[in-house]
Design an enzyme around this catalytic site. Sequence first.
Site, mmCIF file in Angstrom:
data_model
loop_
_atom_site.group_PDB
_atom_site.id
_atom_site.type_symbol
_atom_site.label_atom_id
_atom_site.label_comp_id
_atom_site.label_asym_id
_atom_site.label_seq_id
_atom_site.Cartn_x
_atom_site.Cartn_y
_atom_site.Cartn_z
ATOM 1 N N ASP A 289 -9.042 0.950 -6.363
ATOM 2 C CA ASP A 289 -8.439 1.751 -7.414
ATOM 3 C C ASP A 289 -8.930 3.201 -7.337
ATOM 4 O O ASP A 289 -10.103 3.444 -7.064
ATOM 5 C CB ASP A 289 -8.808 1.148 -8.773
ATOM 6 C CG ASP A 289 -8.065 1.782 -9.924
ATOM 7 O OD1 ASP A 289 -6.825 1.693 -9.934
ATOM 8 O OD2 ASP A 289 -8.726 2.372 -10.803
ATOM 9 N N GLU B 135 -5.498 2.580 -3.415
ATOM 10 C CA GLU B 135 -4.466 3.030 -4.358
ATOM 11 C C GLU B 135 -4.764 4.501 -4.609
ATOM 12 O O GLU B 135 -5.853 4.847 -5.055
ATOM 13 C CB GLU B 135 -4.537 2.226 -5.656
ATOM 14 C CG GLU B 135 -3.567 2.676 -6.729
ATOM 15 C CD GLU B 135 -4.111 3.768 -7.641
ATOM 16 O OE1 GLU B 135 -3.303 4.597 -8.094
ATOM 17 O OE2 GLU B 135 -5.320 3.812 -7.894
#
Length: 186
Positions: A127, A174
């Site tokens: 993330d 990401e």
Amino acid sequence: GYDVSDYRDVHPELGTLGDLDSLIAEARTRYIKVWLDLVPNHTSDKHDWFSDHPEHYVWSTAIPNDWKSIFTGDTAWEYDARRKLYYLHQFAPQQPDLDWWNDDVRTEFEQILRYWFDRGVAGFRIDVAHGLIKDRELRNGQRYLRERPEVHDIYRAWQAIAHEYDPKPTLVGETYVPLALLPPYC
């Protein structure tokens, strides 16, 4: 949520480590790979590190720059009355950003990767992969908050760890990069 309080456990609402171990083992018999989500940019302010290892986070004696929180649109700095310092949070105030210039943070995450790879996790979705490194001088401008080239050193080290395993676990970042920053051939 994305405010991690323990990188080596399963959130109780999702089960136990034993449950996850069973899932990984059963999935393997069916040729299914189990990936986990890794949130290395920040922790919860409830994580033990925030109280026991404040040096793991980005701090300042005053609001040093114009950086804004993605979630609130206000300053990305939150005052901590206990320490009489401000800490950085790119997202919610309950999600203090880790200081990736600190070698201990890097070492912790290398151990976290090995912990999960040793348990059979086949990979991670990382993330906010572009947001780990912040400008050391905390200069004004959002370009100093994210997308720093030094982040590639972290991922080179993580790839080296992944290469220690067979089969090699996969790491997928990401990220968000504004179109204006992409090369013309993309």
